[in-house]
Design a protein around this motif. Structure first.
Motif, PDB file in Angstrom:
ATOM      1  N   ASP A 278      80.753  18.687   2.593  1.00 18.14           N
ATOM      2  CA  ASP A 278      81.523  18.700   1.344  1.00 18.14           C
ATOM      3  C   ASP A 278      82.852  17.971   1.450  1.00 18.14           C
ATOM      4  N   ASP A 279      83.178  17.466   2.637  1.00 22.26           N
ATOM      5  CA  ASP A 279      84.425  16.717   2.790  1.00 22.26           C
ATOM      6  C   ASP A 279      84.246  15.307   2.243  1.00 22.26           C
ATOM      7  N   LEU A 280      85.351  14.708   1.817  1.00 21.13           N
ATOM      8  CA  LEU A 280      85.322  13.371   1.227  1.00 21.13           C
ATOM      9  C   LEU A 280      86.440  12.520   1.801  1.00 21.13           C
ATOM     10  N   VAL A 281      86.103  11.315   2.251  1.00 21.78           N
ATOM     11  CA  VAL A 281      87.101  10.313   2.628  1.00 21.78           C
ATOM     12  C   VAL A 281      87.153   9.258   1.529  1.00 21.78           C
ATOM     13  N   VAL A 282      88.329   9.026   0.998  1.00 19.17           N
ATOM     14  CA  VAL A 282      88.561   7.927   0.065  1.00 19.17           C
ATOM     15  C   VAL A 282      89.171   6.801   0.881  1.00 19.17           C
ATOM     16  N   LEU A 283      88.463   5.684   0.978  1.00 22.84           N
ATOM     17  CA  LEU A 283      88.804   4.622   1.931  1.00 22.84           C
ATOM     18  C   LEU A 283      89.094   3.313   1.199  1.00 22.84           C
ATOM     19  N   TYR A 284      90.351   2.875   1.231  1.00 23.10           N
ATOM     20  CA  TYR A 284      90.787   1.690   0.487  1.00 23.10           C
ATOM     21  C   TYR A 284      90.788   0.424   1.337  1.00 23.10           C
ATOM     22  N   HIS A 285      90.462  -0.676   0.680  1.00 18.52           N
ATOM     23  CA  HIS A 285      90.406  -1.998   1.307  1.00 18.52           C
ATOM     24  C   HIS A 285      91.768  -2.698   1.271  1.00 18.52           C
ATOM     25  N   GLY A 286      91.822  -3.881   1.880  1.00 19.82           N
ATOM     26  CA  GLY A 286      93.044  -4.676   1.931  1.00 19.82           C
ATOM     27  C   GLY A 286      93.035  -5.833   0.951  1.00 19.82           C
ATOM     28  N   VAL A 287      93.866  -6.835   1.220  1.00 23.87           N
ATOM     29  CA  VAL A 287      94.082  -7.928   0.274  1.00 23.87           C
ATOM     30  C   VAL A 287      92.914  -8.911   0.260  1.00 23.87           C
ATOM     31  N   GLY A 288      92.776  -9.577  -0.863  1.00 21.58           N
ATOM     32  CA  GLY A 288      91.826 -10.678  -0.991  1.00 21.58           C
ATOM     33  C   GLY A 288      90.437 -10.248  -1.362  1.00 21.58           C
ATOM     34  N   SER A 289      89.845  -9.358  -0.591  1.00 23.32           N
ATOM     35  CA  SER A 289      88.471  -8.924  -0.808  1.00 23.32           C
ATOM     36  C   SER A 289      88.453  -7.594  -1.567  1.00 23.32           C
ATOM     37  N   ASP A 290      87.278  -6.959  -1.588  1.00 26.96           N
ATOM     38  CA  ASP A 290      87.146  -5.647  -2.221  1.00 26.96           C
ATOM     39  C   ASP A 290      86.494  -4.686  -1.239  1.00 26.96           C
ATOM     40  N   SER A 291      85.867  -3.638  -1.744  1.00 27.13           N
ATOM     41  CA  SER A 291      85.367  -2.572  -0.874  1.00 27.13           C
ATOM     42  C   SER A 291      84.198  -2.981   0.007  1.00 27.13           C
ATOM     43  N   ARG A 292      83.595  -4.138  -0.220  1.00 21.63           N
ATOM     44  CA  ARG A 292      82.424  -4.546   0.560  1.00 21.63           C
ATOM     45  C   ARG A 292      82.703  -4.576   2.060  1.00 21.63           C
ATOM     46  N   TYR A 293      83.856  -5.094   2.453  1.00 22.23           N
ATOM     47  CA  TYR A 293      84.082  -5.302   3.878  1.00 22.23           C
ATOM     48  C   TYR A 293      84.370  -3.997   4.630  1.00 22.23           C
ATOM     49  N   MET A 294      84.485  -2.882   3.898  1.00 21.07           N
ATOM     50  CA  MET A 294      84.707  -1.594   4.536  1.00 21.07           C
ATOM     51  C   MET A 294      83.407  -0.887   4.878  1.00 21.07           C
ATOM     52  N   CYS A 295      82.262  -1.545   4.669  1.00 18.61           N
ATOM     53  CA  CYS A 295      80.975  -0.850   4.739  1.00 18.61           C
ATOM     54  C   CYS A 295      80.632  -0.326   6.139  1.00 18.61           C
ATOM     55  N   VAL A 296      80.987  -1.034   7.197  1.00 20.72           N
ATOM     56  CA  VAL A 296      80.654  -0.553   8.542  1.00 20.72           C
ATOM     57  C   VAL A 296      81.407   0.733   8.847  1.00 20.72           C
ATOM     58  N   LEU A 297      82.691   0.743   8.576  1.00 15.90           N
ATOM     59  CA  LEU A 297      83.496   1.944   8.821  1.00 15.90           C
ATOM     60  C   LEU A 297      83.021   3.095   7.946  1.00 15.90           C
TER      61      LEU A 297
END
Length: 264
Positions: A42-61
């Protein structure tokens, strides 16, 4: 100091790990997007991306956190990224905090959430620090900042930001992305208003020391944008746990996360 350059050539997004893009409409009427990585808890991590791109590059983490059973993970596309790329980025100082609260309302309407951890990388990490010292910080059990963007007054960047960012006199900045890496879905210019809304305040360290939020900071020892030794010095001085991960740079910090998953 040895000059380092951020190199995108070896960074790949494994499509097999990429969650589908979803969207929701805020009470202000704007359409925003995110990706969701489920876990059996039931825990949730809200994980934000950096400049230039969007949430796609956070997929491995995001996939690693969910697969380890640590938490469900939502990777939002910050306003003016993802489906909202075309929106004006001349926003109010509190707009991104409002968007975050809207996202949480949307997610909690769909599933049970017990504990929320706010995390982010680079510009997204700077936003995490901003929220950690804001009035909405009480909604989060923990904060994890990965190579977070710090105020320029702290002298924590290499002189040319690894060739990645070109600051402008008015407080905005441009992203220096080679044409070969562009797909038309990038955000390559940030207004001064947006930069102010997503950044940690100039006195962030003073506020962190006073408020003492549950915060961890992680940075790669080979980071090309930020100066790892300076980050270690600054956060250690206010008793915030900081981990410098050997062998990782600014981007592999999110593509090879095994060394610090316990921080979540």
């Amino acid at each position: 100091m040895i000059k380092k350059n951020l190199d995108l050539r070896s960074f790949k997004i494994p499509l097999g790990k990429l969650a589908p893009q979803e969207s929701f409409r805020t009470r202000q009427g704007d359409l925003l997007s995110y990706r969701f990585y489920p876990a059996w808890c039931d825990d949730l991590v809200v994980l934000y991306h950096g400049v230039g791109s969007d949430s796609r590059y956070m997929c491995v983490l995001a996939s690693a956190i969910a697969s380890a059973g640590i938490a469900n993970v939502v990777t939002p596309d910050l306003r003016c990224h993802g489906v909202s790329l075309a929106l004006s980025d001349k926003i109010s100082p509190s707009q991104l905090e409002i968007d975050l609260e809207e996202l949480l309302i949307h997610i909690k309407m769909q599933r049970a959430v017990s504990r929320v951890i706010l995390a982010g990388h680079s510009m997204g990490g700077g936003f995490v620090l901003r929220v950690a010292v804001s009035e909405v910080r009480s909604q989060f059990a923990k904060f994890v900042a990965l190579a977070p963007r710090l105020p320029t007054s702290l002298n924590a960047f290499y002189e040319d930001y690894g060739g990645w960012i070109s600051p402008e006199a008015d407080g905005g900045f441009r992203v220096n992305m080679a044409d070969i890496f562009k797909s038309g879905q990038e955000k390559l210019h940030y207004s001064p208003e947006y930069s102010a809304a997503v950044s940690a305040p100039d006195d962030v360290l003073t506020r962190l020391e006073k408020l003492k939020p549950n915060l961890s900071v992680v940075i790669g020892a080979e980071d090309e944008v930020d100066i790892p030794s300076r980050y270690a010095e600054l956060f250690s001085s206010i008793n915030v746990p900081v981990q410098v991960v050997e062998g990782l740079n600014h981007l592999t910090l999110v593509s090879k996360p095994d060394a610090y998953l316990s921080r979540f």
